[in-house]
Design a protein around this motif. Sequence first.
Motif, PDB file in Angstrom:
ATOM      1  N   LEU A  23     -36.460   9.929  17.185  1.00  0.00           N
ATOM      2  CA  LEU A  23     -36.114  11.265  17.685  1.00  0.00           C
ATOM      3  C   LEU A  23     -34.655  11.616  17.405  1.00  0.00           C
ATOM      4  CD1 LEU A  23     -38.069  11.318  21.076  1.00  0.00           C
ATOM      5  CD2 LEU A  23     -38.596  12.593  18.983  1.00  0.00           C
ATOM      6  N   VAL A  24     -33.764  10.679  17.589  1.00  0.00           N
ATOM      7  CA  VAL A  24     -32.340  10.905  17.308  1.00  0.00           C
ATOM      8  C   VAL A  24     -32.142  11.170  15.816  1.00  0.00           C
ATOM      9  CG1 VAL A  24     -30.062   9.796  17.243  1.00  0.00           C
ATOM     10  CG2 VAL A  24     -31.470   9.644  19.301  1.00  0.00           C
ATOM     11  N   ALA A  25     -32.774  10.383  14.947  1.00  0.00           N
ATOM     12  CA  ALA A  25     -32.654  10.575  13.498  1.00  0.00           C
ATOM     13  C   ALA A  25     -33.225  11.928  13.087  1.00  0.00           C
ATOM     14  CB  ALA A  25     -33.363   9.441  12.749  1.00  0.00           C
ATOM     15  N   GLY A  26     -34.357  12.304  13.669  1.00  0.00           N
ATOM     16  CA  GLY A  26     -34.958  13.605  13.368  1.00  0.00           C
ATOM     17  C   GLY A  26     -34.057  14.749  13.803  1.00  0.00           C
ATOM     18  N   GLY A  27     -33.468  14.617  14.974  1.00  0.00           N
ATOM     19  CA  GLY A  27     -32.534  15.648  15.461  1.00  0.00           C
ATOM     20  C   GLY A  27     -31.313  15.765  14.558  1.00  0.00           C
ATOM     21  N   PHE A  28     -30.783  14.636  14.135  1.00  0.00           N
ATOM     22  CA  PHE A  28     -29.632  14.661  13.223  1.00  0.00           C
ATOM     23  C   PHE A  28     -30.004  15.301  11.896  1.00  0.00           C
ATOM     24  CE2 PHE A  28     -27.147  12.781   9.783  1.00  0.00           C
ATOM     25  CZ  PHE A  28     -25.865  13.185  10.163  1.00  0.00           C
ATOM     26  N   ALA A  29     -31.174  14.969  11.357  1.00  0.00           N
ATOM     27  CA  ALA A  29     -31.630  15.545  10.088  1.00  0.00           C
ATOM     28  C   ALA A  29     -31.778  17.060  10.211  1.00  0.00           C
ATOM     29  CB  ALA A  29     -32.943  14.911   9.650  1.00  0.00           C
ATOM     30  N   ALA A  30     -32.329  17.526  11.326  1.00  0.00           N
ATOM     31  CA  ALA A  30     -32.483  18.972  11.539  1.00  0.00           C
ATOM     32  C   ALA A  30     -31.116  19.646  11.621  1.00  0.00           C
ATOM     33  CB  ALA A  30     -33.295  19.236  12.800  1.00  0.00           C
ATOM     34  N   ALA A  32     -28.194  18.566  10.364  1.00  0.00           N
ATOM     35  CA  ALA A  32     -27.552  18.507   9.048  1.00  0.00           C
ATOM     36  C   ALA A  32     -28.203  19.497   8.087  1.00  0.00           C
ATOM     37  CB  ALA A  32     -27.619  17.089   8.484  1.00  0.00           C
ATOM     38  N   GLY A  33     -29.515  19.614   8.146  1.00  0.00           N
ATOM     39  CA  GLY A  33     -30.221  20.558   7.281  1.00  0.00           C
ATOM     40  C   GLY A  33     -29.841  21.989   7.576  1.00  0.00           C
ATOM     41  N   GLN A  34     -29.693  22.315   8.841  1.00  0.00           N
ATOM     42  CA  GLN A  34     -29.287  23.665   9.231  1.00  0.00           C
ATOM     43  C   GLN A  34     -27.872  23.955   8.734  1.00  0.00           C
ATOM     44  OE1 GLN A  34     -29.181  24.319  13.459  1.00  0.00           O
ATOM     45  NE2 GLN A  34     -28.930  26.522  13.241  1.00  0.00           N
ATOM     46  N   GLY A  35     -26.988  22.994   8.852  1.00  0.00           N
ATOM     47  CA  GLY A  35     -25.621  23.161   8.360  1.00  0.00           C
ATOM     48  C   GLY A  35     -25.574  23.332   6.851  1.00  0.00           C
ATOM     49  N   TRP A  36     -26.341  22.538   6.143  1.00  0.00           N
ATOM     50  CA  TRP A  36     -26.406  22.647   4.682  1.00  0.00           C
ATOM     51  C   TRP A  36     -26.947  24.009   4.272  1.00  0.00           C
ATOM     52  CZ3 TRP A  36     -30.765  23.442   1.685  1.00  0.00           C
ATOM     53  CH2 TRP A  36     -30.560  23.397   0.307  1.00  0.00           C
ATOM     54  N   TYR A  37     -28.030  24.447   4.925  1.00  0.00           N
ATOM     55  CA  TYR A  37     -28.628  25.739   4.584  1.00  0.00           C
ATOM     56  C   TYR A  37     -27.626  26.875   4.839  1.00  0.00           C
ATOM     57  CZ  TYR A  37     -31.791  29.704   4.442  1.00  0.00           C
ATOM     58  OH  TYR A  37     -32.382  30.894   4.125  1.00  0.00           O
ATOM     59  N   GLY A  38     -26.951  26.807   5.961  1.00  0.00           N
ATOM     60  CA  GLY A  38     -25.958  27.841   6.279  1.00  0.00           C
ATOM     61  C   GLY A  38     -24.830  27.881   5.262  1.00  0.00           C
ATOM     62  N   ALA A  39     -24.342  26.725   4.853  1.00  0.00           N
ATOM     63  CA  ALA A  39     -23.251  26.671   3.872  1.00  0.00           C
ATOM     64  C   ALA A  39     -23.704  27.148   2.504  1.00  0.00           C
ATOM     65  CB  ALA A  39     -22.702  25.249   3.779  1.00  0.00           C
ATOM     66  N   SER A  40     -24.916  26.818   2.113  1.00  0.00           N
ATOM     67  CA  SER A  40     -25.392  27.201   0.779  1.00  0.00           C
ATOM     68  C   SER A  40     -25.727  28.684   0.700  1.00  0.00           C
ATOM     69  CB  SER A  40     -26.602  26.369   0.378  1.00  0.00           C
ATOM     70  OG  SER A  40     -27.712  26.674   1.194  1.00  0.00           O
ATOM     71  N   HIS A  41     -25.919  29.344   1.832  1.00  0.00           N
ATOM     72  CA  HIS A  41     -26.235  30.768   1.843  1.00  0.00           C
ATOM     73  C   HIS A  41     -25.090  31.605   2.420  1.00  0.00           C
ATOM     74  CE1 HIS A  41     -30.178  28.943   1.308  1.00  0.00           C
ATOM     75  NE2 HIS A  41     -30.508  30.068   0.707  1.00  0.00           N
ATOM     76  N   ASP A  42     -23.916  31.033   2.505  1.00  0.00           N
ATOM     77  CA  ASP A  42     -22.739  31.710   3.039  1.00  0.00           C
ATOM     78  C   ASP A  42     -22.149  32.633   1.974  1.00  0.00           C
ATOM     79  OD1 ASP A  42     -20.465  32.490   4.338  1.00  0.00           O
ATOM     80  OD2 ASP A  42     -19.585  30.499   4.478  1.00  0.00           O
ATOM     81  N   GLU A  43     -22.081  33.927   2.261  1.00  0.00           N
ATOM     82  CA  GLU A  43     -21.556  34.889   1.290  1.00  0.00           C
ATOM     83  C   GLU A  43     -20.077  34.672   0.997  1.00  0.00           C
ATOM     84  OE1 GLU A  43     -22.470  38.981   1.961  1.00  0.00           O
ATOM     85  OE2 GLU A  43     -24.567  38.543   2.413  1.00  0.00           O
ATOM     86  N   SER A  44     -19.333  34.172   1.966  1.00  0.00           N
ATOM     87  CA  SER A  44     -17.902  33.969   1.724  1.00  0.00           C
ATOM     88  C   SER A  44     -17.673  32.875   0.688  1.00  0.00           C
ATOM     89  CB  SER A  44     -17.161  33.650   3.027  1.00  0.00           C
ATOM     90  OG  SER A  44     -17.625  32.445   3.583  1.00  0.00           O
ATOM     91  N   ALA A  45     -18.564  31.897   0.615  1.00  0.00           N
ATOM     92  CA  ALA A  45     -18.435  30.850  -0.404  1.00  0.00           C
ATOM     93  C   ALA A  45     -18.692  31.429  -1.787  1.00  0.00           C
ATOM     94  CB  ALA A  45     -19.394  29.702  -0.118  1.00  0.00           C
ATOM     95  N   ALA A  46     -19.679  32.303  -1.910  1.00  0.00           N
ATOM     96  CA  ALA A  46     -19.969  32.946  -3.198  1.00  0.00           C
ATOM     97  C   ALA A  46     -18.823  33.867  -3.602  1.00  0.00           C
ATOM     98  CB  ALA A  46     -21.271  33.726  -3.107  1.00  0.00           C
TER      99      ALA A  46
END
Length: 180
Positions: A23-30, A32-46
């Motif tokens: 459960l802890v590993a699954g929570g961490f993966a979720a 981290a995945g949310q953070g990665w998705y947010g960073a990859s779709h951040d307009e300021s980075a583009a």
Amino acid sequence: MTLAVRALGGTRPILAVALALTLVAGGFAAWAGQGWYGASHDESAAYAAQRDQALAAAEQAVQNLNTLDHTEVDQGLDLWESSTTGDLHDQLVKGRAEFAEQVKAAKTVTTARVLSGAVTELDDRAGRAKVLVALRITVKAADDKSSEKDSRMLGELSRTGTQWKLSALGQAPVGGTATG
């Protein structure tokens, strides 16, 4: 049967720990995945990536347009033309033959080195940018005497396809007057 019950009873704490770790590993993966998705779709980075591309293209183009060797005029002027677009490009093409004759007659070698640069405006959607580039220009004359001059240039860029090219270039004003 008592042996089997004891074995099951002994594994329950291990199963509970394994389940908790899962459960802890699954929570961490979720997370981290949310953070990665947010960073990859951040307009300021583009936007920052476009700004960096425009600045790199501007610095290279301004350096190109301030570098010319009388022994390789045609290659230098080809580079000028490939670095520009719009009216600036048209002016360079129109005046190419006359300018080439002048440079060959003067027998000069001009080199430029970018000292710094900045994007002052960027309209990513319209594909336009304005830049300020500081450079050091060295002119070597036919008698091997050379002189250096620091210069600040204001440029405008237009995006052509996936590339940024200079569409206007001029000297930046130095100093100023107080207005009252």
